[in-house]
Design an enzyme around this catalytic site. Structure first.
Site: not given
Ligand code: GAR
Length: 223
Positions: A21, A100, A115, A117, A144, A153
């Protein structure tokens, strides 16, 4: 972008693992010209996911690199790099990519990989963030966008979307509210990057040459 690529639209490669999405939000804004870029490839580590269908429906090349077919993280990451670099993208976008990486991978894309998160980092790194936020009694939660480094992260933050946690929120309702905000903030950050306004200098994020604070820009959801 630098002068050598000033004439060209930046190329984006998007990595997904599932629903896509966030990918769709970016596709939509590339499609309507808000983001002046080309998505040259969507890569998934899982076959048969909805994100691949979204990309195909938009006429974007897709490929599956199934991590289950590689005997180590190193060999999987090496294949990802080989495939991504063939596109020569300016930016690599992780949009729900649930693997990862090795430091070799993250170092290779330092300053040119983003990224998203689903938490207000550094809170709730890892998975099941919404349930953990509720369990912890958090009043606020969110999402974030950050540059990716070798720390999971943990890379420098660009923007955080903040949503209130209501007493009657469940992990599912909270996930829905956060995801809606993700679809707002991720395309904004991609647009900034594509316009050459956003960069990473060491560990410092700069927007329009101004240093951002450690928590990035705060974006408050309208309630
Ligand atoms: C999003 O909530 C994204 O923040 C999260 O996965 C979901 C993907 O949804 N990513 C992570 O948890 C990465 N650590 P989508 O496939 O519908 O964009």
């Amino acid at each position: 972008m630098d002068s050598s690529s000033a004439q060209e639209r930046p190329k984006l490669v998007v990595l997904i693992s599932g629903s896509g999405s966030n990918l769709q939000a970016i596709i939509d804004q590339v499609g309507n010209g808000t983001i002046d870029a080309d998505i040259s490839l969507v890569l998934s580590n899982n076959p048969d996911v909805m994100g691949l269908q979204r990309a195909s429906a938009a006429g974007i090349n897709t490929e599956v690199i199934n991590h289950r077919e590689y005997d180590s993280r190193d060999s999987f990451d090496r294949e990802l790099i080989r495939r991504i670099d063939a596109e020569q993208p300016q930016l690599v976008i992780l949009a729900g990519f649930m693997r990862i990486f090795t430091p070799a991978f993250t170092n290779h894309y330092a300053g040119r990989m983003l990224n998203i998160h689903p938490s207000l980092l550094p809170e709730f790194k890892g998975v099941n963030t919404h349930a953990r936020a509720i369990e912890a009694g958090a009043n606020q939660h969110g999402a974030s966008v950050h540059f990716v480094t070798s720390e999971l992260d943990g890379g420098p933050l660009v923007i955080q979307a903040i949503v209130d946690v209501n007493e009657d929120d469940t992990a599912e309702t909270l996930a829905g509210k956060v995801l809606q905000q993700e679809h707002t903030i991720y395309p904004i950050v991609v647009k900034w990057f594509c316009e050459g306004r956003l960069s990473l200098d060491g560990n410092q994020v700069r927007l329009d040459k101004q240093s951002l604070p450690p928590q990035g820009i705060a974006h408050r959801a309208e309630s």
